[in-house]
Design an enzyme around this catalytic site. Structure first.
Site, PDB file in Angstrom:
ATOM      1  N   LYS A  13       0.828  -1.219   0.000  1.00 53.02           N
ATOM      2  CA  LYS A  13       0.000   0.000   0.000  1.00 53.02           C
ATOM      3  C   LYS A  13       0.857   1.262   0.000  1.00 53.02           C
ATOM      4  CE  LYS A  13      -2.377  -0.532   3.808  1.00 53.02           C
ATOM      5  NZ  LYS A  13      -1.882  -1.841   4.258  1.00 53.02           N
ATOM      6  N   ARG A  88      -9.965   1.724   8.567  1.00 55.33           N
ATOM      7  CA  ARG A  88      -9.555   0.351   8.893  1.00 55.33           C
ATOM      8  C   ARG A  88     -10.716  -0.459   9.455  1.00 55.33           C
ATOM      9  NH1 ARG A  88      -3.909   0.836   8.053  1.00 55.33           N
ATOM     10  NH2 ARG A  88      -2.793  -0.741   9.176  1.00 55.33           N
ATOM     11  N   ARG A 127      10.978  -6.299   4.263  1.00 55.44           N
ATOM     12  CA  ARG A 127      10.689  -4.866   4.056  1.00 55.44           C
ATOM     13  C   ARG A 127      11.653  -3.987   4.841  1.00 55.44           C
ATOM     14  NH1 ARG A 127       4.710  -2.631   4.510  1.00 55.44           N
ATOM     15  NH2 ARG A 127       4.775  -3.138   6.732  1.00 55.44           N
ATOM     16  N   ARG A 161      10.663  -2.123  10.508  1.00 59.01           N
ATOM     17  CA  ARG A 161       9.650  -1.677  11.462  1.00 59.01           C
ATOM     18  C   ARG A 161       9.480  -2.702  12.572  1.00 59.01           C
ATOM     19  NH1 ARG A 161       4.426   0.108   8.018  1.00 59.01           N
ATOM     20  NH2 ARG A 161       3.447  -1.039   9.709  1.00 59.01           N
ATOM     21  N   ARG A 172      -1.676  -8.735  12.623  1.00 59.74           N
ATOM     22  CA  ARG A 172      -2.173  -7.640  11.770  1.00 59.74           C
ATOM     23  C   ARG A 172      -3.017  -8.185  10.622  1.00 59.74           C
ATOM     24  NH1 ARG A 172       3.265  -5.019  10.299  1.00 59.74           N
ATOM     25  NH2 ARG A 172       2.027  -3.666   8.967  1.00 59.74           N
TER      26      ARG A 172
HETATM   27  P1  AMP Z   1       0.295   0.856   8.503  1.00 52.32           P
HETATM   28  O1  AMP Z   1       1.475   1.760   8.449  1.00 52.32           O
HETATM   29  O2  AMP Z   1      -0.869   1.342   7.677  1.00 52.32           O
HETATM   30  O3  AMP Z   1       0.644  -0.586   8.226  1.00 52.32           O
HETATM   31  O4  AMP Z   1      -0.227   0.897  10.016  1.00 52.32           O
HETATM   32  C1  AMP Z   1       0.596   0.459  11.073  1.00 52.32           C
HETATM   33  C2  AMP Z   1      -0.204   0.374  12.350  1.00 52.32           C
HETATM   34  O5  AMP Z   1      -0.720   1.674  12.678  1.00 52.32           O
HETATM   35  C3  AMP Z   1      -1.431  -0.518  12.300  1.00 52.32           C
HETATM   36  O6  AMP Z   1      -1.089  -1.877  12.524  1.00 52.32           O
HETATM   37  C4  AMP Z   1      -2.253   0.073  13.444  1.00 52.32           C
HETATM   38  O7  AMP Z   1      -1.716  -0.289  14.703  1.00 52.32           O
HETATM   39  C5  AMP Z   1      -1.992   1.571  13.267  1.00 52.32           C
HETATM   40  N1  AMP Z   1      -2.970   2.188  12.347  1.00 52.32           N
HETATM   41  C6  AMP Z   1      -2.723   2.750  11.128  1.00 52.32           C
HETATM   42  N2  AMP Z   1      -3.843   3.236  10.583  1.00 52.32           N
HETATM   43  C7  AMP Z   1      -4.838   2.961  11.462  1.00 52.32           C
HETATM   44  C8  AMP Z   1      -6.229   3.189  11.467  1.00 52.32           C
HETATM   45  N3  AMP Z   1      -6.860   3.781  10.436  1.00 52.32           N
HETATM   46  N4  AMP Z   1      -6.945   2.781  12.552  1.00 52.32           N
HETATM   47  C9  AMP Z   1      -6.341   2.196  13.604  1.00 52.32           C
HETATM   48  N5  AMP Z   1      -5.031   1.920  13.645  1.00 52.32           N
HETATM   49  C10 AMP Z   1      -4.276   2.302  12.591  1.00 52.32           C
END
Ligand code: AMP
Length: 228
Positions: A13, A88, A127, A161, A172
Site C-alpha cells: 500500500k 480500517r 521490508r 519496522r 495484523r
Molecule cells: P500501517 O502503516 O498502515 O501498516 O499501520 C501500522 C499500524 O498503525 C497498524 O497496525 C495500526 O496499529 C496503526 N494504524 C494505522 N492506521 C490505522 C487506522 N486507520 N486505525 C487504527 N489503527 C491504525
C-alpha cells in the site's frame, strides 16, 4: 481526486500510495505514518499509539479519527487526497462519510490491493523503510536499494519496522480480515462501481499501472503518448 487504498499488511500500500499520489499530484495521507511521526517525537499521542501498533492492533477510533480529521482540514487536500490505511473498520468508514458529506465532497475510487496471506509474511520480513522519509520503502529481494541499508532515493538509513516481526504480522493480518475487509462491503453496498480489486503481485511498476488503469489514468510520457 479522492482515493482510498485498502489492503492487508505487505500488499505494498505504502509503495503504491506514494507513486499514485505523485502521479495525481495529491497528498498521500497515511495514518500509520502520522502515528509513527508522533512516536518519533515522543508525544503523548505517540506513547499511546505505540502500545497498540507494537502489538499489531488497531489504534482506538477516537484518536485515529481526530488525527485524520485534522489532517484532512489542511488546505493541501483541496484538490484531493489518497488515504493509505484509513478507514480500517466500518466505524471509521462511517466517520469518513460524515467528514466528506460535511465538505460536500465524495470519494472517486477505492482500490483494494489483494495478496494471498502466504505471500504476506515473506514480503514483510524483507521490508526496509527509510528513517528520513517513510514513503521510501524497499524490499531486500523484490525491490532492493542500490546499497544495502541505505535509501537509494535520499541516502537515509533503512530499518525494519518493529511491527514487522512474523508474530505481529500474523496478528495484523487477522485484524485486517476481521475488521478492514468489511470496509470494502461498506463501499460496495453504496456504489458497486466504486471499488476495484487489483492483484498486488508482480513488479511495483506493474501494480502501479493496474492502479492507474483502474482510476482511468494511464501513464503518459512527455510527448503525450500513453506508454501503458
Ligand atoms: P500501517 O502503516 O498502515 O501498516 O499501520 C501500522 C499500524 O498503525 C497498524 O497496525 C495500526 O496499529 C496503526 N494504524 C494505522 N492506521 C490505522 C487506522 N486507520 N486505525 C487504527 N489503527 C491504525
Amino acid at each position: 481526486m479522492r482515493l482510498l487504498l485498502i489492503g492487508p499488511p505487505g500488499a505494498g500500500k505504502g509503495t503504491q500510495a506514494v507513486r499514485l499520489a505523485a502521479h495525481l499530484s495529491i497528498p498521500h495521507i497515511s495514518t500509520g505514518d502520522l502515528f509513527r511521526e508522533h512516536m518519533d517525537r515522543g508525544t503523548e499521542l505517540g506513547q499511546l499509539v505505540g502500545t497498540h501498533m507494537r502489538a499489531g492492533l488497531l489504534v482506538p477510533d477516537e484518536v485515529t479519527i481526530e488525527l485524520l480529521d485534522e489532517r484532512l482540514a489542511r488546505p493541501d487536500t483541496e484538490p484531493g487526497f489518497l488515504l493509505d490505511g484509513f478507514p480500517r473498520n466500518r466505524a471509521q468508514a462511517n466517520e469518513l462519510d460524515g467528514i466528506l458529506a460535511a465538505s460536500g465532497s465524495r470519494l472517486d475510487a477505492v482500490l483494494d490491493l489483494e495478496i494471498p496471506d502466504a505471500e504476506v509474511v515473506g514480503r514483510i520480513a524483507g521490508r526496509r523503510v527509510c528513517r528520513q522519509d517513510r514513503g521510501h520503502v524497499f524490499h531486500v529481494e523484490h525491490n532492493p536499494p542500490r546499497v544495502a541499508g541505505t535509501c537509494t532515493i535520499c541516502g537515509g538509513e533503512l530499518y525494519q519496522r518493529e511491527d514487522d516481526s512474523e508474530a505481529t504480522v500474523r496478528r495484523r493480518l487477522a485484524v485486517h480480515h476481521r475488521e478492514t475487509a468489511p470496509v470494502l462491503d461498506h463501499y460496495r453496498d453504496r456504489d458497486r462501481g466504486l471499488v476495484t480489486t487489483l492483484s498486488a503481485l508482480g513488479p511495483v511498476e506493474e501494480v502501479l499501472a493496474r492502479g492507474l488503469a483502474a482510476i482511468g489514468r494511464s501513464r503518459v510520457d512527455v510527448s503525450g503518448i500513453a506508454s501503458h
